[in-house]
Design a protein around this motif. Structure first.
Motif, PDB file in Angstrom:
ATOM      1  N   HIS A  81      22.470  11.616  16.549  1.00  0.00           N
ATOM      2  CA  HIS A  81      21.061  11.833  16.257  1.00  0.00           C
ATOM      3  C   HIS A  81      20.601  13.340  16.902  1.00  0.00           C
ATOM      4  N   ARG A  82      21.595  13.814  17.596  1.00  0.00           N
ATOM      5  CA  ARG A  82      21.126  15.170  18.405  1.00  0.00           C
ATOM      6  C   ARG A  82      22.023  16.308  18.127  1.00  0.00           C
ATOM      7  N   LYS A  83      21.565  17.364  18.494  1.00  0.00           N
ATOM      8  CA  LYS A  83      22.629  18.430  18.383  1.00  0.00           C
ATOM      9  C   LYS A  83      23.013  19.021  19.646  1.00  0.00           C
ATOM     10  N   GLY A  84      24.077  19.652  19.707  1.00  0.00           N
ATOM     11  CA  GLY A  84      24.751  20.313  20.943  1.00  0.00           C
ATOM     12  C   GLY A  84      25.397  21.522  20.412  1.00  0.00           C
ATOM     13  N   MET A  85      25.246  22.544  21.538  1.00  0.00           N
ATOM     14  CA  MET A  85      25.939  23.856  21.150  1.00  0.00           C
ATOM     15  C   MET A  85      26.953  24.229  22.377  1.00  0.00           C
ATOM     16  N   PHE A  86      28.003  24.710  22.256  1.00  0.00           N
ATOM     17  CA  PHE A  86      28.950  24.964  23.079  1.00  0.00           C
ATOM     18  C   PHE A  86      29.270  26.613  23.300  1.00  0.00           C
ATOM     19  N   ILE A  87      29.160  27.062  24.492  1.00  0.00           N
ATOM     20  CA  ILE A  87      29.519  28.413  24.587  1.00  0.00           C
ATOM     21  C   ILE A  87      30.605  28.706  25.680  1.00  0.00           C
ATOM     22  N   SER A  88      31.658  29.272  25.130  1.00  0.00           N
ATOM     23  CA  SER A  88      32.829  29.347  26.093  1.00  0.00           C
ATOM     24  C   SER A  88      33.380  30.882  25.922  1.00  0.00           C
ATOM     25  N   VAL A  89      33.980  31.453  27.164  1.00  0.00           N
ATOM     26  CA  VAL A  89      34.949  32.718  27.082  1.00  0.00           C
ATOM     27  C   VAL A  89      36.152  32.266  28.080  1.00  0.00           C
ATOM     28  N   GLY A  90      37.145  32.940  27.383  1.00  0.00           N
ATOM     29  CA  GLY A  90      38.461  33.063  28.212  1.00  0.00           C
ATOM     30  C   GLY A  90      39.134  34.550  28.556  1.00  0.00           C
ATOM     31  N   ALA A  91      39.992  34.800  29.244  1.00  0.00           N
ATOM     32  CA  ALA A  91      40.546  35.982  29.650  1.00  0.00           C
ATOM     33  C   ALA A  91      41.710  36.396  28.566  1.00  0.00           C
ATOM     34  N   THR A  92      42.319  35.184  28.158  1.00  0.00           N
ATOM     35  CA  THR A  92      43.394  35.622  27.170  1.00  0.00           C
ATOM     36  C   THR A  92      43.260  35.437  25.886  1.00  0.00           C
ATOM     37  N   LYS A  93      44.187  35.208  25.069  1.00  0.00           N
ATOM     38  CA  LYS A  93      43.712  35.501  23.440  1.00  0.00           C
ATOM     39  C   LYS A  93      44.618  34.463  22.885  1.00  0.00           C
ATOM     40  N   GLY A  94      45.303  33.681  23.583  1.00  0.00           N
ATOM     41  CA  GLY A  94      45.979  32.358  22.831  1.00  0.00           C
ATOM     42  C   GLY A  94      45.320  31.739  21.739  1.00  0.00           C
ATOM     43  N   LYS A  95      45.975  31.568  20.616  1.00  0.00           N
ATOM     44  CA  LYS A  95      45.328  30.734  19.870  1.00  0.00           C
ATOM     45  C   LYS A  95      44.906  29.269  20.169  1.00  0.00           C
ATOM     46  N   LYS A  96      45.394  28.477  21.455  1.00  0.00           N
ATOM     47  CA  LYS A  96      44.963  27.419  21.732  1.00  0.00           C
ATOM     48  C   LYS A  96      44.074  27.406  22.799  1.00  0.00           C
ATOM     49  N   LEU A  97      43.460  28.839  23.253  1.00  0.00           N
ATOM     50  CA  LEU A  97      42.713  28.685  24.485  1.00  0.00           C
ATOM     51  C   LEU A  97      41.732  27.808  24.582  1.00  0.00           C
ATOM     52  N   PHE A  98      41.040  27.676  23.401  1.00  0.00           N
ATOM     53  CA  PHE A  98      39.831  26.410  23.694  1.00  0.00           C
ATOM     54  C   PHE A  98      39.955  24.970  23.147  1.00  0.00           C
ATOM     55  N   ASP A  99      41.390  24.870  22.857  1.00  0.00           N
ATOM     56  CA  ASP A  99      41.623  23.571  22.272  1.00  0.00           C
ATOM     57  C   ASP A  99      41.251  22.237  23.503  1.00  0.00           C
ATOM     58  N   GLY A 100      41.649  22.356  24.476  1.00  0.00           N
ATOM     59  CA  GLY A 100      41.341  21.391  25.714  1.00  0.00           C
ATOM     60  C   GLY A 100      40.048  21.305  25.671  1.00  0.00           C
ATOM     61  N   LEU A 101      39.186  22.422  26.030  1.00  0.00           N
ATOM     62  CA  LEU A 101      37.882  22.366  26.059  1.00  0.00           C
ATOM     63  C   LEU A 101      36.902  21.714  25.167  1.00  0.00           C
ATOM     64  N   LEU A 102      37.532  22.041  23.832  1.00  0.00           N
ATOM     65  CA  LEU A 102      36.599  21.464  22.807  1.00  0.00           C
ATOM     66  C   LEU A 102      36.782  20.035  22.495  1.00  0.00           C
ATOM     67  N   LEU A 103      38.031  19.553  23.055  1.00  0.00           N
ATOM     68  CA  LEU A 103      38.061  18.208  23.101  1.00  0.00           C
ATOM     69  C   LEU A 103      37.389  17.583  23.955  1.00  0.00           C
ATOM     70  N   SER A 104      37.168  17.894  25.244  1.00  0.00           N
ATOM     71  CA  SER A 104      36.415  17.361  26.085  1.00  0.00           C
ATOM     72  C   SER A 104      34.848  17.513  25.750  1.00  0.00           C
ATOM     73  N   VAL A 105      34.446  18.629  25.243  1.00  0.00           N
ATOM     74  CA  VAL A 105      33.241  18.681  24.787  1.00  0.00           C
ATOM     75  C   VAL A 105      32.706  17.939  23.814  1.00  0.00           C
ATOM     76  N   ARG A 106      33.688  17.673  22.669  1.00  0.00           N
ATOM     77  CA  ARG A 106      33.392  16.787  21.735  1.00  0.00           C
ATOM     78  C   ARG A 106      33.104  15.302  22.176  1.00  0.00           C
ATOM     79  N   TYR A 107      33.877  14.820  22.829  1.00  0.00           N
ATOM     80  CA  TYR A 107      33.776  13.476  23.517  1.00  0.00           C
ATOM     81  C   TYR A 107      32.532  13.230  24.408  1.00  0.00           C
ATOM     82  N   PHE A 108      32.350  14.390  25.239  1.00  0.00           N
ATOM     83  CA  PHE A 108      31.007  14.485  26.011  1.00  0.00           C
ATOM     84  C   PHE A 108      29.914  14.316  24.948  1.00  0.00           C
ATOM     85  N   PHE A 109      29.760  15.202  24.107  1.00  0.00           N
ATOM     86  CA  PHE A 109      28.662  15.190  23.097  1.00  0.00           C
ATOM     87  C   PHE A 109      28.501  13.874  22.464  1.00  0.00           C
TER      88      PHE A 109
END
Ligand SMILES: Cc1cc2nc3c(=O)[nH]c(=O)nc-3n(C[C@H](O)[C@H](O)[C@H](O)COP(=O)(O)O)c2cc1C
Length: 201
Positions: free
Chosen positions: A124-152
């Motif tokens: 019913h509602r909307k969430g936005m997520f902002i993140s940054v990391g020091a490195t440039k790996g393709k999977k850098l945000f994969d773990g965070l996005l899983l947690s955030v999706r589940y949290f939302f």
């Protein structure tokens, strides 16, 4: 008409760091679009991690009494949430993770106490997520996005947008990228419009 309420959560321990600068810009955009934004700095709060005592089995209420209840009520009464956390060990920051864990009490309320069917569509509602990391790996945000999706998901929110920036490490690194700050500003604006369309539509 009352403006729509958005909660903005600073999840980094660094007050003037990269995620904080991006979140500030998103807040500015949201306010310019007419939203009522309330800011919460997690490092200023007293919040225990989940202790797995399952006091919430009684009535879905967390048994640990600290600042969680105040943050929970604000989030549950808002139409939108903007969460900002840096990448720490391919996960969210500890401050952010603690907040997520405490919402296990809401998960227990929904599914064990109130027995809400799991397949009930509830974004019913909307969430936005902002993140940054020091490195440039393709999977850098994969773990965070899983947690955030589940949290939302627990919050009945869809992940409307994720702003993810690589190769930002020192405190002011994001300031060298005005295009990132501009994107955060315009996303904050668009986020507010999307919420308005949902609730007025
Ligand atoms: C405890 C800690 C763990 C970190 N782990 C990672 C990591 O796994 N991957 C990465 O790319 N950067 C990592 N970083 C770097 C931060 O993501 C980076 O400095 C970021 O810009 C911090 O954001 P902030 O200024 O909003 O706090 C880590 C930094 C700290 C302090």
């Amino acid at each position: 008409m009352k403006p729509h309420k958005i909660i903005a959560i600073y999840g980094s321990p660094r007050r003037k760091g990269n995620t904080a600068a991006l979140l500030k810009k998103a807040i500015e955009g949201a306010r310019d679009a007419g939203a009522d934004v309330e800011e919460i700095v997690l490092r200023d709060l007293k919040m225990s991690p989940c202790l797995e005592i399952y006091g919430c089995l009684q009535a879905g209420e967390c048994a640990i009494k600290d600042d969680f209840q105040m943050v929970r009520d604000k989030i549950l009464n808002a139409q939108g949430l903007i969460l900002a956390s840096p990448v720490f060990f391919y996960s969210v920051s500890s401050h952010t993770k603690i907040l997520m864990e405490r919402f296990q009490s809401l998960w227990v309320k929904k599914y064990w106490v109130d027995k809400t069917p799991k397949n009930e569509p509830a974004n019913h509602r909307k969430g936005m997520f902002i993140s940054v990391g020091a490195t440039k790996g393709k999977k850098l945000f994969d773990g965070l996005l899983l947690s955030v999706r589940y949290f939302f998901d627990v919050l009945d929110m869809e992940l409307w947008k994720a702003l993810l920036y690589r190769q930002l490490d020192f405190q002011d690194d994001v300031l060298k990228h005005p295009e990132y700050l501009e994107e955060a500003y315009s996303s904050g604006k668009a986020f507010t419009t999307a919420i308005e369309n949902d609730f007025n539509g």
